[in-house]
Design an enzyme around this catalytic site. Structure first.
Site, PDB file in Angstrom:
ATOM      1  N   HIS A   6      -1.210  -1.045  -4.298  1.00 33.01           N
ATOM      2  CA  HIS A   6      -2.484  -0.671  -3.695  1.00 33.01           C
ATOM      3  C   HIS A   6      -2.487   0.825  -3.410  1.00 33.01           C
ATOM      4  O   HIS A   6      -1.574   1.350  -2.767  1.00 33.01           O
ATOM      5  CB  HIS A   6      -2.679  -1.455  -2.391  1.00 33.01           C
ATOM      6  CG  HIS A   6      -4.038  -1.307  -1.792  1.00 33.01           C
ATOM      7  ND1 HIS A   6      -5.124  -2.031  -2.239  1.00 33.01           N
ATOM      8  CD2 HIS A   6      -4.485  -0.527  -0.767  1.00 33.01           C
ATOM      9  CE1 HIS A   6      -6.187  -1.706  -1.516  1.00 33.01           C
ATOM     10  NE2 HIS A   6      -5.828  -0.799  -0.616  1.00 33.01           N
ATOM     11  N   ASP A  25      -4.736   3.905  -1.854  1.00 32.42           N
ATOM     12  CA  ASP A  25      -5.874   4.277  -1.020  1.00 32.42           C
ATOM     13  C   ASP A  25      -6.254   5.728  -1.258  1.00 32.42           C
ATOM     14  O   ASP A  25      -5.489   6.644  -0.941  1.00 32.42           O
ATOM     15  CB  ASP A  25      -5.531   4.082   0.460  1.00 32.42           C
ATOM     16  CG  ASP A  25      -5.435   2.613   0.841  1.00 32.42           C
ATOM     17  OD1 ASP A  25      -6.391   1.870   0.559  1.00 32.42           O
ATOM     18  OD2 ASP A  25      -4.408   2.216   1.416  1.00 32.42           O
ATOM     19  N   SER A  70       0.831  -1.201   0.000  1.00 40.06           N
ATOM     20  CA  SER A  70       0.000   0.000   0.000  1.00 40.06           C
ATOM     21  C   SER A  70       0.867   1.252   0.000  1.00 40.06           C
ATOM     22  O   SER A  70       1.624   1.502   0.950  1.00 40.06           O
ATOM     23  CB  SER A  70      -0.911   0.012   1.228  1.00 40.06           C
ATOM     24  OG  SER A  70      -1.595   1.239   1.301  1.00 40.06           O
ATOM     25  N   ASP A 103      -6.935  -5.984   3.876  1.00 39.34           N
ATOM     26  CA  ASP A 103      -6.315  -4.659   3.939  1.00 39.34           C
ATOM     27  C   ASP A 103      -6.284  -4.177   5.377  1.00 39.34           C
ATOM     28  O   ASP A 103      -7.321  -3.876   5.962  1.00 39.34           O
ATOM     29  CB  ASP A 103      -7.106  -3.689   3.061  1.00 39.34           C
ATOM     30  CG  ASP A 103      -6.458  -2.313   2.971  1.00 39.34           C
ATOM     31  OD1 ASP A 103      -5.400  -2.108   3.586  1.00 39.34           O
ATOM     32  OD2 ASP A 103      -7.025  -1.447   2.279  1.00 39.34           O
ATOM     33  N   HIS A 112      -8.355   1.686  -4.225  1.00 37.33           N
ATOM     34  CA  HIS A 112      -9.338   1.499  -3.157  1.00 37.33           C
ATOM     35  C   HIS A 112      -9.957   2.859  -2.856  1.00 37.33           C
ATOM     36  O   HIS A 112      -9.313   3.732  -2.278  1.00 37.33           O
ATOM     37  CB  HIS A 112      -8.618   0.917  -1.934  1.00 37.33           C
ATOM     38  CG  HIS A 112      -9.500   0.655  -0.772  1.00 37.33           C
ATOM     39  ND1 HIS A 112      -9.010   0.209   0.437  1.00 37.33           N
ATOM     40  CD2 HIS A 112     -10.835   0.766  -0.583  1.00 37.33           C
ATOM     41  CE1 HIS A 112      -9.999   0.058   1.288  1.00 37.33           C
ATOM     42  NE2 HIS A 112     -11.119   0.397   0.695  1.00 37.33           N
ATOM     43  N   MET A 129     -12.006   4.996  -0.801  1.00 35.86           N
ATOM     44  CA  MET A 129     -12.635   5.225   0.501  1.00 35.86           C
ATOM     45  C   MET A 129     -13.269   6.610   0.468  1.00 35.86           C
ATOM     46  O   MET A 129     -12.848   7.536   1.163  1.00 35.86           O
ATOM     47  CB  MET A 129     -11.601   5.121   1.615  1.00 35.86           C
ATOM     48  CG  MET A 129     -11.009   3.741   1.751  1.00 35.86           C
ATOM     49  SD  MET A 129      -9.951   3.631   3.202  1.00 35.86           S
ATOM     50  CE  MET A 129      -8.458   3.001   2.456  1.00 35.86           C
ATOM     51  N   MET A 147     -11.707  -5.319   5.247  1.00 38.81           N
ATOM     52  CA  MET A 147     -10.918  -4.392   6.049  1.00 38.81           C
ATOM     53  C   MET A 147     -10.601  -5.044   7.394  1.00 38.81           C
ATOM     54  O   MET A 147     -11.502  -5.389   8.160  1.00 38.81           O
ATOM     55  CB  MET A 147     -11.683  -3.081   6.274  1.00 38.81           C
ATOM     56  CG  MET A 147     -11.920  -2.270   5.011  1.00 38.81           C
ATOM     57  SD  MET A 147     -10.392  -1.826   4.134  1.00 38.81           S
ATOM     58  CE  MET A 147      -9.509  -0.900   5.393  1.00 38.81           C
ATOM     59  N   MET A 188      -8.691   8.687  -0.181  1.00 38.58           N
ATOM     60  CA  MET A 188      -9.536   9.066   0.958  1.00 38.58           C
ATOM     61  C   MET A 188      -9.998  10.503   0.788  1.00 38.58           C
ATOM     62  O   MET A 188      -9.225  11.366   0.371  1.00 38.58           O
ATOM     63  CB  MET A 188      -8.754   8.930   2.263  1.00 38.58           C
ATOM     64  CG  MET A 188      -8.174   7.563   2.516  1.00 38.58           C
ATOM     65  SD  MET A 188      -7.231   7.550   4.055  1.00 38.58           S
ATOM     66  CE  MET A 188      -6.563   5.888   4.022  1.00 38.58           C
TER      67      MET A 188
END
Length: 229
Positions: free
Chosen positions: A33, A35, A8, A175, A66, A68, A137, A37
């Site tokens: 990966h 993330d 990540s 994750d 991903h 979020m 998660m 946000m």
């Protein structure tokens, strides 16, 4: 199938994302990966489209993105265009989940759905057959470096059973808090993809750490010895 490793980049050095991405090019990482946000769905803001585009320019591995974020359906095409190969949205952020999954697949990306720690796996019964990936998660989303939630192992086993029963070929991704201490147990429970952030990037040598994880996991899927009888 041998389990996949997806370091990540949330835990990488953001001041040197190009070099961080490039040094993983020849590593044991299968995916990168990413993330995203928004500060609304989770209490943190990470990075968005321009940074993902920059990562994509220097990456050799597919980008596992991903989201979020709230209302992810408005941004799917933009993230695909920025380089995403897999797009994962949260069950909790999508009141019309089936529609969003179909949007992702129409864009030519793998369609993933993430479940927060409090969300039971049975909520995916009606869409499981349409999914390419389910992200469990194993920490509460929003921040790196959190401790792994032990109940995840039971949840992965239950999810694996649900996917088999529904005829789904979706991969199970974990994750949060993944390390050498729990990687083998997760794979044995049914995990296919392991996301590791702080454990990899806070180590003295992230490439060597990924190699160590690959060596440990390869032993779990070693072929049986030949039968000479």
């Amino acid at each position: 199938m041998a389990p996949l490793l997806a370091p990540s980049l949330l835990a990488a050095d953001f001041g040197n994302l190009q070099s961080e991405t490039e040094r993983l090019a020849g590593s044991a990482a299968d995916w990168l990966h990413c993330d995203v946000m928004d500060g609304r769905f989770v209490p943190n803001i990470s990075f968005g489209l321009p940074v993902l585009q920059a990562i994509h320019r220097h990456a050799r591995q597919p980008l596992d993105v991903h989201l979020m974020i709230e209302e992810p359906q408005h941004y799917l095409a933009a993230f695909r265009d920025a380089g995403a190969t897999t797009l994962t949205v949260h069950y909790e952020a999508c009141p019309h989940l089936h529609r969003v999954v179909q949007q992702i697949k129409q864009l030519g990306c793998r369609a993933g759905v993430a479940l927060n720690p409090h969300t039971p796996v049975w909520v995916l019964e009606e869409v499981a057959a349409d999914l390419d990936l389910v992200c469990v998660m194993s920490v509460n989303p929003g921040f790196g470096g959190q401790a792994f939630i032990p109940n995840t192992l039971r949840k992965v086993a239950a999810l694996k059973e649900l996917l088999v029963d529904s005829g789904s070929e979706a991969l199970i991704e974990i994750d949060g808090g993944v390390s050498l201490d729990n990687a083998a147990a997760l794979v044995e429970a049914g995990a296919d993809v392991l996301v590791a952030g702080s454990f990899v990037f806070n180590s003295p040598d992230p490439v060597a750490t990924l190699a160590q994880m690959r060596e440990q996991l390869s032993a779990l899927v070693a072929p049986p010895p030949p039968d000479y009888r």
